[in-house]
Design a protein around this motif. Sequence first.
Motif, PDB file in Angstrom:
ATOM      1  N   GLY A 114      83.610  28.654  68.262  1.00 50.27           N
ATOM      2  CA  GLY A 114      83.058  29.230  67.033  1.00 50.27           C
ATOM      3  C   GLY A 114      83.504  30.652  66.770  1.00 50.27           C
ATOM      4  N   TRP A 158      84.992  25.750  64.535  1.00 48.32           N
ATOM      5  CA  TRP A 158      83.617  25.860  64.036  1.00 48.32           C
ATOM      6  C   TRP A 158      83.429  27.252  63.455  1.00 48.32           C
ATOM      7  N   PHE A 160      80.813  30.174  61.704  1.00 48.70           N
ATOM      8  CA  PHE A 160      79.419  30.573  61.458  1.00 48.70           C
ATOM      9  C   PHE A 160      79.317  31.023  60.004  1.00 48.70           C
ATOM     10  N   THR A 205      78.420  26.160  59.737  1.00 48.63           N
ATOM     11  CA  THR A 205      77.044  26.543  60.060  1.00 48.63           C
ATOM     12  C   THR A 205      76.418  27.155  58.818  1.00 48.63           C
ATOM     13  N   LYS A 207      73.638  29.477  57.464  1.00 47.54           N
ATOM     14  CA  LYS A 207      72.790  30.467  58.122  1.00 47.54           C
ATOM     15  C   LYS A 207      72.144  31.351  57.075  1.00 47.54           C
ATOM     16  N   SER A 249      75.946  22.185  61.298  1.00 50.18           N
ATOM     17  CA  SER A 249      74.954  22.949  62.050  1.00 50.18           C
ATOM     18  C   SER A 249      74.246  23.955  61.155  1.00 50.18           C
ATOM     19  N   MET A 251      72.023  27.741  61.554  1.00 54.39           N
ATOM     20  CA  MET A 251      71.671  28.826  62.474  1.00 54.39           C
ATOM     21  C   MET A 251      70.268  29.323  62.170  1.00 54.39           C
TER      22      MET A 251
END
Length: 738
Positions: A114, A158, A160, A205, A207, A249, A251
């Motif tokens: 990531g 990956w 974030f 992700t 977030k 995903s 966060m």
Amino acid sequence: MPRPRLTASPPNRNRPPGLGRAGAGLAALLLLAPAAFAQAPPSEDERVERILGGLSLAERIGQLDLVANSPSFSRDRIAAGAAGGVLAFTNGRDIADVQALARRAPSGIPLLVGLDVLHGLRTQYPLPLGEAASFDPDLAREVARAAAREAAAIGINWTFAPMADLARDPRWGRMVEGFGEDPHLGAAFTAARVRGFREGGLAVTLKHFAGYGAAIGGRDYDSASIGPGELVDAYLPPFAAGIGAGAESVMSAFHALDRVPATASRFLLTDTLRGRLGFSGFVVSDWLAIDQLRDHGVAATGAEAARLALAAGVDMDMASGLYAKHLPDEIAAGRVPEAAVAEAARRIVRTKLRMGLFEAPTSPPVLDAPPPPSPNDRALARRAAAESMVLLRNEGALPLAPGRRIALVGGIAADAKELVGPHAALVRYEDGVSILEGLRRRAESAGASLSFSPGCDVGCGSDAGFAAAVATAEAADVVVAVMGEPLELTGEAASRAYLTLPGRQAELLDRLVGAGKPVVLVLVASRPVELGRVVDRLAGLLMAWFPGTEGGNAVADLLFGDVSPSARLPVTWPRTIGQVPLFYDRLPTGRPPDPRNRFTLRYVDEEFTPLFPFGFGLGYGRVAYGPVRIDDPVVPRGGSAVVRATVSNVGPRPVSEVVQLYVRQPVARISRPLRQLKSFRKVVLAPGETASVALALPADALAYTDGTGARVLEPGRYEIFVGGASDAPLAGTIELQP
Ligand code: BGC
């Protein structure tokens, strides 16, 4: 003290040498193909269970650990299969090395690798807030795809990103990482970016879940309070859209929402995220956020923090190492059910399977480092930057006429680094084009002269250079002043208590304006800037945000009129910090603002209205709105209204117009916002061209969430506003049938 039972299920010992058990499972499937010919291939669930079944408890716990690249990083942990992912690796060779180690481990499960790939890896595109100003989600998707490809080429798999947090308080430095104040706009851009990143080869992700942007006082990491209806209607739609677009995903956030730290909130991470939004991927904590549960005062020890986070629904521990350290003992002591670890590991393994990591060759070829931006990368970065910049004022100074003498002032103008903004991943500042460079090149071809006198450096702490800058301004026909926020004042941990121009820039601007020549101000900043009265004396104002690698060329494209500005504000622009938070979709009040009546909603010492409303932005052309038609204004539940706007370019230049549709429910069981953006479309119009722009308004989009969390769709009358900003005029009404 009893020792942890470290083996939940016996590992598969029948793997071929050199292949981990997971790889062995795959190889076995292939080898067994003839015998199993008649059988259907294993389902995803079967494959996940097969992999999981081959893991010891220690290896399962390992999958929950996201290990940061740091001086204490241990390759042995990876070799033992005791990590599910790594972060902050920035070199392809190192990534290939750890990935190969993980694959050779007994468990053989590939790593998630990531990084914060937010607005580019090496090629830098506009920061998300600027991108949202383009009102062009397709462009955002293209940019995310390009950024992801650069990252995937060095082995990152990956990101974030995207940040789906709504931000309504410009004091919050992270506003620039997201898409602004509006749920509909935020949802469109979050979904577009998720799609683009995934198409480019990265898992994504969303977030930070949830309500992190609502920190009181705009102070990063401070707590937030959000009513249940507002949480669902304002803060969750971007997350819902990102999940719908396939985000792998989510966060958890750093802050406490309604007194519960988000990383320990079962309400947020399980009931809301999985229950309400139907998310089936895995949850990763933010950086050390599990450990910080002790600072939040909800856990006395690291073990307790680990327990709380896992029980709330955090599957993967970013960087704190507390899952790895404490879960074996917690399970052994019966304080954490083994099934909870299995479930978290299952979600992570399933994601890896879906990403195709098990299918990838043992050592996929990767580049050590991203190459310099290609001409295609640059062209995209330049287009994205030009589409992100909002023209807020133009008293006829723009576009710059050929043959003029231009004075360029401002320390930021000469510094390409200042155009890149926070979270610039593997930026190489030498790739960037400064505003000085961009304007100089273009001025030459326009037969204009350009004199540069910075006035001060980026921080603008001294007025020593002011006199020279003013003299340069006096000798010119037009002044371009480039001012804004130095990089360290933006992004994470960069909350501001002032929204004014930092250092002595405002003083310099005053002096330039006082020189009597038309001044065009180009702002390089992460959020609205409080300009004070000088704004009325500016000949032009262009908000450039952080435009990235090609920022200097894009500024030149707009100032010289090669491209007509087409961006619109994704946030309300306050007059002064005292007005914040200020956003357009506020509720009505029993005492609506009335300047003649003191006892109404207002300030006694400042206007109530913003300086520039949400959705506002100018172009170089003139656009006229004709009649708006609403097809079938009586809308059944489950149906949709189609609103048709007629827009004409009545000027001599091509323009882009962002047609915006807002809705209001004037009478409802609870107070409903005065305006809510429900649809928008950017159209390009040639001179003299008229377009009919159809905007769909599904009945579902009229629903709201009440204080109990229930979805409500009320029959009755809804007002429709159509125009080029959030103060668009009333265009008609629709009637939603019972
Ligand atoms: C930020 C996250 C980021 C993480 C990893 C944290 O400080 O809040 O947004 O993804 O660091 O870099």
